[in-house]
Scaffold this motif. Structure first.
Motif, short mmCIF file in Angstrom:
data_model
loop_
_atom_site.label_atom_id
_atom_site.label_comp_id
_atom_site.label_asym_id
_atom_site.label_seq_id
_atom_site.Cartn_x
_atom_site.Cartn_y
_atom_site.Cartn_z
N VAL A 1 0.82 -1.21 0.00
CA VAL A 1 0.00 0.00 0.00
C VAL A 1 0.86 1.27 0.00
CG1 VAL A 1 -1.72 1.29 1.30
CG2 VAL A 1 -1.88 -1.19 1.16
N VAL A 2 1.91 1.30 0.77
CA VAL A 2 2.70 2.52 0.95
C VAL A 2 4.02 2.41 0.18
CG1 VAL A 2 3.82 4.01 2.64
CG2 VAL A 2 1.71 2.82 3.25
N PRO A 3 4.19 3.25 -0.83
CA PRO A 3 5.46 3.23 -1.56
C PRO A 3 6.61 3.60 -0.62
CG PRO A 3 3.83 4.57 -2.70
CD PRO A 3 3.26 4.22 -1.36
N GLY A 4 7.72 2.90 -0.73
CA GLY A 4 8.88 3.19 0.11
C GLY A 4 8.79 2.64 1.52
N TRP A 5 7.83 1.78 1.77
CA TRP A 5 7.63 1.24 3.12
C TRP A 5 8.89 0.53 3.62
CZ3 TRP A 5 4.44 2.20 6.90
CH2 TRP A 5 4.33 1.33 7.95
N ASP A 6 9.59 -0.15 2.71
CA ASP A 6 10.81 -0.85 3.10
C ASP A 6 11.83 0.12 3.70
OD1 ASP A 6 9.85 -3.31 2.32
OD2 ASP A 6 10.77 -3.23 0.34
N CYS A 7 11.90 1.32 3.15
CA CYS A 7 12.83 2.33 3.69
C CYS A 7 12.43 2.73 5.10
CB CYS A 7 12.85 3.56 2.79
SG CYS A 7 13.62 3.26 1.19
N VAL A 8 11.15 2.84 5.36
CA VAL A 8 10.66 3.20 6.69
C VAL A 8 11.02 2.10 7.69
CG1 VAL A 8 8.59 3.63 8.08
CG2 VAL A 8 8.79 4.64 5.80
N ILE A 9 10.79 0.86 7.28
CA ILE A 9 11.12 -0.27 8.16
C ILE A 9 12.61 -0.29 8.46
CG2 ILE A 9 11.18 -2.79 8.31
CD1 ILE A 9 8.38 -1.60 8.61
N LYS A 10 13.45 -0.08 7.46
CA LYS A 10 14.91 -0.08 7.67
C LYS A 10 15.32 1.06 8.59
CE LYS A 10 16.07 -2.38 3.37
NZ LYS A 10 16.68 -2.26 2.04
N ALA A 11 14.71 2.22 8.44
CA ALA A 11 15.04 3.36 9.30
C ALA A 11 14.66 3.09 10.75
CB ALA A 11 14.33 4.62 8.80
N ILE A 12 13.50 2.48 10.96
CA ILE A 12 13.06 2.14 12.32
C ILE A 12 13.99 1.10 12.93
CG2 ILE A 12 11.22 1.01 13.64
CD1 ILE A 12 9.24 2.41 11.69
N GLU A 13 14.39 0.12 12.15
CA GLU A 13 15.32 -0.90 12.65
C GLU A 13 16.67 -0.29 13.00
OE1 GLU A 13 15.21 -3.77 9.50
OE2 GLU A 13 13.42 -4.76 10.30
N ALA A 14 17.16 0.62 12.16
CA ALA A 14 18.44 1.28 12.43
C ALA A 14 18.36 2.13 13.70
CB ALA A 14 18.85 2.14 11.24
N LEU A 15 17.25 2.83 13.88
CA LEU A 15 17.05 3.63 15.07
C LEU A 15 17.00 2.74 16.32
CD1 LEU A 15 16.47 6.32 16.49
CD2 LEU A 15 14.06 5.99 15.93
N SER A 16 16.29 1.64 16.23
CA SER A 16 16.20 0.71 17.36
C SER A 16 17.57 0.17 17.73
CB SER A 16 15.26 -0.45 17.03
OG SER A 16 13.95 0.01 16.86
#
Length: 65
Positions: A9-24
């Motif tokens: 549904v959301v374009p670029g969602w993979d980038c968001v997931i990677k950013a959240i994982e990096a922040l964690s």
């Protein structure tokens, strides 16, 4: 009604997931550094000051301050 995966549904969602994982990961590392001082039983307040300052600086960068 069928739910669709967010990645579809959301374009670029993979980038968001990677950013959240990096922040964690970065938060865990900062917490480990701060906890290392506590676990060492050190009474060196300079080490604590440096650890807390690093943690604060990290959070300031994350929060855009």
């Amino acid at each position: 009604m069928r739910a669709t995966a967010p990645a579809v549904v959301v374009p670029g969602w993979d980038c968001v997931i990677k950013a959240i994982e990096a922040l964690s990961t970065a938060l865990r590392e900062q917490r480990t550094r701060l906890g290392a001082w506590q676990e060492s039983g050190s009474t060196d307040t300079e080490q604590l000051r440096v650890a807390v300052r690093g943690y604060r600086d990290f959070l300031d960068r994350v929060l855009g301050r």
